[in-house]
Design an enzyme around this catalytic site. Structure first.
Site, PDB file in Angstrom:
ATOM      1  N   ALA A  67       0.802  -1.171  -0.240  1.00 44.29           N
ATOM      2  CA  ALA A  67      -0.017  -0.023  -0.183  1.00 44.29           C
ATOM      3  C   ALA A  67       0.981   1.113   0.154  1.00 44.29           C
ATOM      4  O   ALA A  67       1.944   1.130   0.326  1.00 44.29           O
ATOM      5  CB  ALA A  67      -0.853   0.022   1.247  1.00 44.29           C
ATOM      6  N   GLY A 110       0.671  -5.140   0.975  1.00 46.88           N
ATOM      7  CA  GLY A 110      -0.662  -5.110   0.102  1.00 46.88           C
ATOM      8  C   GLY A 110      -0.414  -5.812  -1.304  1.00 46.88           C
ATOM      9  O   GLY A 110      -1.207  -6.382  -1.809  1.00 46.88           O
ATOM     10  N   GLU A 113      -0.495  -9.404  -0.431  1.00 47.29           N
ATOM     11  CA  GLU A 113      -1.807  -9.762  -0.215  1.00 47.29           C
ATOM     12  C   GLU A 113      -2.683  -9.640  -1.493  1.00 47.29           C
ATOM     13  O   GLU A 113      -3.521 -10.373  -1.566  1.00 47.29           O
ATOM     14  CB  GLU A 113      -2.352  -8.555   0.756  1.00 47.29           C
ATOM     15  CG  GLU A 113      -1.863  -8.815   2.015  1.00 47.29           C
ATOM     16  CD  GLU A 113      -2.109  -7.863   3.237  1.00 47.29           C
ATOM     17  OE1 GLU A 113      -1.880  -6.515   2.649  1.00 47.29           O
ATOM     18  OE2 GLU A 113      -2.437  -8.080   4.405  1.00 47.29           O
ATOM     19  N   GLU A 133       5.286  -4.997   6.839  1.00 42.38           N
ATOM     20  CA  GLU A 133       4.588  -4.106   7.693  1.00 42.38           C
ATOM     21  C   GLU A 133       5.059  -3.911   9.065  1.00 42.38           C
ATOM     22  O   GLU A 133       5.075  -2.626   9.581  1.00 42.38           O
ATOM     23  CB  GLU A 133       2.763  -4.162   7.758  1.00 42.38           C
ATOM     24  CG  GLU A 133       2.224  -4.134   6.606  1.00 42.38           C
ATOM     25  CD  GLU A 133       2.136  -5.597   5.524  1.00 42.38           C
ATOM     26  OE1 GLU A 133       3.040  -6.523   5.878  1.00 42.38           O
ATOM     27  OE2 GLU A 133       1.350  -5.485   4.741  1.00 42.38           O
TER      28      GLU A 133
HETATM   29  C1  HXC Z   1       5.031   4.439  -1.319  1.00 45.09           C
HETATM   30  C2  HXC Z   1       6.665   3.357  -2.257  1.00 45.09           C
HETATM   31  C3  HXC Z   1       6.496   2.138  -1.736  1.00 45.09           C
HETATM   32  C4  HXC Z   1       5.303   2.098  -0.697  1.00 45.09           C
HETATM   33  C5  HXC Z   1       8.286   1.995  -2.789  1.00 45.09           C
HETATM   34  N1  HXC Z   1       8.043   3.226  -2.848  1.00 45.09           N
HETATM   35  N2  HXC Z   1       7.490   1.032  -1.828  1.00 45.09           N
HETATM   36  N3  HXC Z   1       6.064   4.613  -2.034  1.00 45.09           N
HETATM   37  N4  HXC Z   1       4.563   3.280  -0.792  1.00 45.09           N
HETATM   38  N5  HXC Z   1       4.903   0.821  -0.405  1.00 45.09           N
HETATM   39  C6  HXC Z   1       8.537   4.275  -3.545  1.00 45.09           C
HETATM   40  C7  HXC Z   1       9.764   4.763  -2.922  1.00 45.09           C
HETATM   41  O1  HXC Z   1       9.607   5.849  -1.962  1.00 45.09           O
HETATM   42  C8  HXC Z   1      10.895   5.284  -3.977  1.00 45.09           C
HETATM   43  O2  HXC Z   1      10.158   6.597  -4.461  1.00 45.09           O
HETATM   44  C9  HXC Z   1      10.459   4.350  -5.064  1.00 45.09           C
HETATM   45  O3  HXC Z   1       9.446   3.660  -4.665  1.00 45.09           O
HETATM   46  C10 HXC Z   1      11.439   3.229  -5.234  1.00 45.09           C
HETATM   47  O4  HXC Z   1      11.875   2.769  -4.024  1.00 45.09           O
HETATM   48  P1  HXC Z   1      13.214   2.586  -3.388  1.00 45.09           P
HETATM   49  O5  HXC Z   1      12.987   2.447  -1.773  1.00 45.09           O
HETATM   50  O6  HXC Z   1      13.819   3.920  -3.844  1.00 45.09           O
HETATM   51  O7  HXC Z   1      13.713   1.474  -3.871  1.00 45.09           O
HETATM   52  P2  HXC Z   1      14.736   0.139  -3.271  1.00 45.09           P
HETATM   53  O8  HXC Z   1      15.832   0.710  -2.775  1.00 45.09           O
HETATM   54  O9  HXC Z   1      14.993  -0.791  -4.478  1.00 45.09           O
HETATM   55  O10 HXC Z   1      13.794  -0.546  -2.406  1.00 45.09           O
HETATM   56  C11 HXC Z   1      12.591  -1.217  -2.718  1.00 45.09           C
HETATM   57  C12 HXC Z   1      11.703  -1.740  -1.488  1.00 45.09           C
HETATM   58  C13 HXC Z   1      11.578  -0.535  -0.686  1.00 45.09           C
HETATM   59  C14 HXC Z   1      12.413  -2.786  -0.705  1.00 45.09           C
HETATM   60  C15 HXC Z   1      10.516  -2.489  -2.045  1.00 45.09           C
HETATM   61  O11 HXC Z   1      10.992   0.435  -1.541  1.00 45.09           O
HETATM   62  C16 HXC Z   1      10.426  -0.796   0.343  1.00 45.09           C
HETATM   63  O12 HXC Z   1      10.936  -1.200   1.554  1.00 45.09           O
HETATM   64  N6  HXC Z   1       9.198  -0.151   0.032  1.00 45.09           N
HETATM   65  C17 HXC Z   1       8.231  -0.306   1.046  1.00 45.09           C
HETATM   66  C18 HXC Z   1       7.816  -1.789   1.310  1.00 45.09           C
HETATM   67  C19 HXC Z   1       6.689  -2.083   2.382  1.00 45.09           C
HETATM   68  O13 HXC Z   1       6.965  -1.680   3.486  1.00 45.09           O
HETATM   69  N7  HXC Z   1       5.639  -2.641   2.111  1.00 45.09           N
HETATM   70  C20 HXC Z   1       4.259  -2.389   2.975  1.00 45.09           C
HETATM   71  C21 HXC Z   1       3.657  -1.383   2.793  1.00 45.09           C
HETATM   72  S1  HXC Z   1       2.229  -1.086   4.273  1.00 45.09           S
HETATM   73  P3  HXC Z   1      10.965   8.038  -4.083  1.00 45.09           P
HETATM   74  O14 HXC Z   1      10.124   9.010  -4.770  1.00 45.09           O
HETATM   75  O15 HXC Z   1      10.867   8.109  -2.674  1.00 45.09           O
HETATM   76  O16 HXC Z   1      12.352   7.678  -4.802  1.00 45.09           O
HETATM   77  C22 HXC Z   1       1.121  -2.156   3.378  1.00 45.09           C
HETATM   78  C23 HXC Z   1      -0.229  -2.460   4.209  1.00 45.09           C
HETATM   79  C24 HXC Z   1      -1.158  -3.016   3.274  1.00 45.09           C
HETATM   80  O17 HXC Z   1       1.145  -2.583   2.172  1.00 45.09           O
HETATM   81  C25 HXC Z   1      -2.728  -2.770   4.135  1.00 45.09           C
HETATM   82  C26 HXC Z   1      -3.628  -3.264   3.258  1.00 45.09           C
HETATM   83  C27 HXC Z   1      -4.132  -2.061   2.080  1.00 45.09           C
END
Ligand code: HXC
Length: 259
Positions: A67, A110, A113, A133
């Protein structure tokens, strides 16, 4: 509805529709609008008689990295209740046609999921599945504690949910989370191949069979067996049942009409 964050190809191949999540710069982070678009597209494809199987995919770098954290960051519980985003997820789950997730790169939070909400998962070998998360101070909210646990069992689900550890496509397949692992270059082709196989079947039988398998997650055995039996009887009301059995007897390929 005009779509900003997804691309829809209603006929990627005969009877197969393709939805591509399309926020590549954000690794296909699932913002609210993307999810609403996805719901809308699925509802339309579900009503389209030409479509018998749907593929949801991302790109080689990411299926979806979860998400949209930036969109969620300042939300209060009251905001979340009012937005009621899980109504969208529930609708996606109600799609009656088989959905295949074609996953490459990240399928996190997400994103994982969403893949698990689909009926089958085909992955490229670089795919990474995870529920990270916990690392941002929250927990899964769209099925990560429920569908993941049912798919891979308590031990691995606990480890993934409590530490945020990612698993590879190969591990995911061994654990029973996904159907196939193939080289990245062909993950979509492989999903299309699987979808083509599904799409030659009777759409009515597919619908009733999918519904019955999903029922098994919600009922005890006996109730599930009764449910299955009724759907089994129902398949005999279709022309496709006559065609399928007749084709077998006549030693030819069945040609299902969806009636
Ligand atoms: C918003 C995101 C994002 C996310 C990546 N980006 N994941 N933006 N929400 N979930 C954005 C980053 O901010 C960045 O933009 C660009 O995508 C590239 O990401 P990087 O982090 O620079 O890439 P990398 O170093 O290769 O790392 C990849 C990654 C990391 C390991 C996937 O991005 C990451 O940990 N993302 C979050 C993963 C996460 O926690 N997911 C769960 C979310 S909560 P900018 O503009 O900043 O460069 C969830 C709850 C669901 O899903 C609930 C139900 C709906």
């Amino acid at each position: 509805m005009n779509y900003e964050f997804i691309l829809v190809t209603p006929e990627a191949k005969k009877h197969i529709a393709l939805i591509q999540l399309n926020r590549p710069k954000e690794l296909n982070a699932l913002n609210l609008q993307l999810m609403l678009e996805l719901k809308d597209a699925l509802q339309n494809l579900d009503k389209n008689d030409e479509v018998r199987c749907i593929i949801i995919t991302g790109n080689q770098q990411a299926f979806a990295a979860g998400a949209d954290i930036k969109q969620m960051e300042s939300r209060t519980p009251v905001d979340l209740i009012k937005i009621d985003q899980f109504e969208t997820w529930d609708q996606i789950r109600k799609t009656s046609k088989p959905i295949i997730a074609a996953v490459c790169g990240f399928a996190l939070g997400g994103g994982c999921e969403l893949a698990m909400t689909c009926d089958m998962i085909v992955a490229g070998e670089s795919a990474k599945f995870g529920q990270p998360e916990i690392k941002i101070g929250i927990m899964p909210g769209a099925g990560g504690t429920q569908r993941l646990t049912r798919a891979v069992g308590k031990a691995l689900a606990m480890e993934m949910v409590l530490t945020g550890k990612f698993i590879s496509a190969e591990e995911a397949q061994k654990a029973g989370l996904i159907n196939r692992v193939v080289p990245d270059e062909v993950y979509l082709d492989e999903a299309l191949k699987l979808a083509s196989e599904v799409a030659t079947m009777s759409p009515i039988a597919l619908r009733l069979a999918k519904e019955s398998v999903l029922k098994s997650f919600e009922t005890g055995l006996q109730e599930g067996l009764y449910f299955e039996r009724k759907n089994f009887y129902l398949t005999f009301s279709s022309e496709d049942q006559k065609e399928g059995m007749n084709a077998f007897v006549e030693k030819r390929r069945a040609n299902f009409s969806g009636k």
